[in-house]
Write a protein that holds these residues in place. Structure first.
Motif, mmCIF file in Angstrom:
data_model
loop_
_atom_site.group_PDB
_atom_site.id
_atom_site.type_symbol
_atom_site.label_atom_id
_atom_site.label_comp_id
_atom_site.label_asym_id
_atom_site.label_seq_id
_atom_site.Cartn_x
_atom_site.Cartn_y
_atom_site.Cartn_z
ATOM 1 N N LYS A 23 52.850 31.224 34.068
ATOM 2 C CA LYS A 23 52.079 30.001 33.809
ATOM 3 C C LYS A 23 52.205 29.514 32.365
ATOM 4 N N THR A 24 52.657 30.378 31.472
ATOM 5 C CA THR A 24 52.795 29.991 30.067
ATOM 6 C C THR A 24 54.191 29.495 29.749
ATOM 7 N N THR A 25 55.204 30.241 30.187
ATOM 8 C CA THR A 25 56.578 29.899 29.842
ATOM 9 C C THR A 25 57.281 29.030 30.883
ATOM 10 N N GLY A 26 56.789 29.058 32.125
ATOM 11 C CA GLY A 26 57.454 28.329 33.187
ATOM 12 C C GLY A 26 58.678 29.035 33.738
ATOM 13 N N ALA A 27 58.940 30.244 33.265
ATOM 14 C CA ALA A 27 60.088 31.019 33.740
ATOM 15 C C ALA A 27 59.690 31.872 34.940
ATOM 16 N N LEU A 28 60.681 32.313 35.686
ATOM 17 C CA LEU A 28 60.400 33.186 36.815
ATOM 18 C C LEU A 28 59.894 34.536 36.336
ATOM 19 N N ASP A 29 58.850 35.000 36.966
ATOM 20 C CA ASP A 29 58.294 36.325 36.683
ATOM 21 C C ASP A 29 57.708 36.843 37.993
ATOM 22 N N PHE A 30 58.295 37.908 38.522
ATOM 23 C CA PHE A 30 57.955 38.395 39.859
ATOM 24 C C PHE A 30 56.820 39.416 39.873
ATOM 25 N N THR A 31 56.162 39.620 38.744
ATOM 26 C CA THR A 31 55.176 40.686 38.617
ATOM 27 C C THR A 31 54.149 40.685 39.744
ATOM 28 N N GLY A 32 53.544 39.540 40.022
ATOM 29 C CA GLY A 32 52.483 39.482 41.010
ATOM 30 C C GLY A 32 52.923 39.929 42.385
ATOM 31 N N ILE A 33 54.047 39.405 42.859
ATOM 32 C CA ILE A 33 54.537 39.763 44.192
ATOM 33 C C ILE A 33 55.105 41.176 44.207
ATOM 34 N N ASP A 34 55.820 41.548 43.148
ATOM 35 C CA ASP A 34 56.318 42.932 43.049
ATOM 36 C C ASP A 34 55.180 43.935 43.202
ATOM 37 N N ASN A 35 54.063 43.656 42.544
ATOM 38 C CA ASN A 35 52.941 44.589 42.588
ATOM 39 C C ASN A 35 52.366 44.734 43.995
ATOM 40 N N GLN A 89 45.490 36.131 48.804
ATOM 41 C CA GLN A 89 45.313 36.198 47.354
ATOM 42 C C GLN A 89 46.051 37.346 46.673
ATOM 43 N N LEU A 90 46.686 38.212 47.429
ATOM 44 C CA LEU A 90 47.153 39.482 46.880
ATOM 45 C C LEU A 90 48.057 39.355 45.657
ATOM 46 N N ALA A 91 48.898 38.325 45.593
ATOM 47 C CA ALA A 91 49.843 38.209 44.474
ATOM 48 C C ALA A 91 49.242 37.530 43.246
ATOM 49 N N THR A 92 47.958 37.211 43.297
ATOM 50 C CA THR A 92 47.310 36.609 42.130
ATOM 51 C C THR A 92 47.272 37.595 40.974
ATOM 52 N N ASP A 93 47.782 37.183 39.838
ATOM 53 C CA ASP A 93 47.743 37.978 38.608
ATOM 54 C C ASP A 93 47.512 37.003 37.466
ATOM 55 N N TRP A 94 46.249 36.887 37.055
ATOM 56 C CA TRP A 94 45.900 35.862 36.087
ATOM 57 C C TRP A 94 46.566 36.065 34.736
ATOM 58 N N SER A 95 47.093 37.239 34.461
ATOM 59 C CA SER A 95 47.796 37.441 33.204
ATOM 60 C C SER A 95 49.195 36.847 33.232
ATOM 61 N N VAL A 96 49.659 36.495 34.439
ATOM 62 C CA VAL A 96 51.027 35.985 34.579
ATOM 63 C C VAL A 96 51.063 34.626 35.265
ATOM 64 N N ASN A 97 50.548 34.549 36.494
ATOM 65 C CA ASN A 97 50.725 33.326 37.281
ATOM 66 C C ASN A 97 49.441 32.498 37.371
ATOM 67 N N ARG A 98 49.534 31.359 38.035
ATOM 68 C CA ARG A 98 48.379 30.476 38.187
ATOM 69 C C ARG A 98 47.400 30.988 39.238
ATOM 70 N N GLY A 99 47.871 31.926 40.024
ATOM 71 C CA GLY A 99 46.994 32.561 40.992
ATOM 72 C C GLY A 99 46.759 31.750 42.245
#
Length: 361
Positions: free
Chosen positions: A101-113, A59-69
């Protein structure tokens, strides 16, 4: 270099600059040699023999502000800070956890963190690049057709093909001092759409490992590569196919996943058991990591204290038999003591068992 490979690498270079530099920001100060190496006698950490006893924490890369988790959010600093220095954690680094999850674009925030927190606490991680069943992603079960070339096409809802995800992920995180090794696929099994196995399943999986692992190697020739083989007679890795696939030059670390044999160090039969796979790994001169050990605990089954005692017996026996480490399934921040589950919470006594056995020697 093929046109497809060129396209993949160019896409990776373009994507690399999106959503911040992530773990790559510190690349200028990193040592030239990765911390983890795979040898015929096992794993090493910073040049010393290392037998990691750690956790799966999908679960570590889950970030509900960005991805579907993928499950609940985890306090990353608290999690990595609770581990002994130099522990090993396996987590999901799927493409869908890098899609906004909103824009459908790549966003690496969850895994980067995840990488940033692991680096801050001097921990090691295995990012799993995709899963056989599509869980926490596109939910598409990967058939033999997928392994036979479908991994080069973009699936429904995805931004990139698996090939292009590899070509994006590897350059982005390869310089992290917390990267232990790459995992190509969790629990691969090239079944037909009717969930049957063909006579050429081993060849299909071997070709995939040669090609996909070769792509990883072309981008990062320093870190070991592993494959999440269950080792219980699954399609593509049953019997001698386990050794055939494991012999791929693009594979450095073999795996076994251990369920349903509580307290038994060497489960399975003489055709697909752990004892046989240890022998196969020795012939290949590659280490074998028991990357998932799952045992139920909670209401309706054994107490967590009993599970801890049985896990201790299991991993001590596996280590004595020649395995290269053990990772338990699975840490969750919100365990369910009222149910019988694989959950391992922050205060579970089995974590003391891991702490006592993890480390260099």
């Amino acid at each position: 270099m093929t046109g497809r490979r060129t396209t993949a690498l160019l896409l990776a270079a373009a994507v690399f600059g999106l959503a911040g530099c992530g773990a790559a920001e510190s690349a200028k100060t990193l040592p030239p040699v990765p911390r983890v190496q795979a040898t015929a006698s096992g794993l090493t950490l910073d040049g010393r023999p290392w037998w990691p006893a750690g956790l799966n924490a999908y679960q570590l890369a889950t970030d509900w502000s960005v991805n579907r988790g993928c499950g609940a959010e985890v306090d990353l600093d608290s999690f990595f800070g609770s581990l002994p220095v130099g522990s090993l954690t396996r987590f999901n680094a799927f493409q869908w956890l890098a899609i906004d999850k909103t824009t459908g674009a790549l966003d690496f925030t969850g895994i980067d963190n995840v990488f940033r927190a692991a680096e801050a606490h001097r921990q090691l991680v295995i990012p799993v690049l995709a899963a056989q069943d599509g869980s926490c992603g596109d939910e598409i079960f990967k058939s033999s057709e997928w392994y036979d070339g479908g991994w080069r096409t973009v699936g429904p809802g995805s931004v990139l093909s698996y090939e292009d995800w590899v070509a994006t992920a590897v350059p982005r995180w390869q310089d992290s001092p917390s990267l232990a090794m790459w995992e190509l696929m969790g629990e691969p099994e090239p079944l037909t759409p009717f969930r049957s196995c063909t006579d050429t399943a081993g060849e299909t999986l071997r070709t995939f490992v040669d090609d996909a692992g070769g792509l990883v190697r072309s981008l990062d020739d320093r870190h070991p590569i592993t494959l999440g083989m269950i080792g219980g007679g699954q399609c593509g890795t049953a019997g001698p196919d386990y050794e055939f696939v494991g012999a791929s030059p693009a594979l450095d670390v073999l795996q076994y996943h251990d369920y349903g044999a509580d307290g038994v160090p060497l489960p399975g039969d003489r055709y697909n058991g752990l004892a046989l796979h240890i022998e196969q790994a020795e012939r290949l001169r590659k280490p074998i990591l028991v990357a998932e050990i799952g045992q139920y605990s909670g209401a309706g089954c054994v107490p967590v204290e009993e599970r801890a005692r049985e896990v201790a017996v299991k991993i001590d026996g596996q280590r004595a038999a020649g395995t290269a480490g053990a990772l338990l399934w699975a840490f969750v921040p919100d365990p369910r003591p009222g149910e019988c589950t694989y959950d391992i919470g922050p205060a579970d006594p089995v974590r003391g068992v891991l702490r006592e056995r993890n480390g260099t020697r």
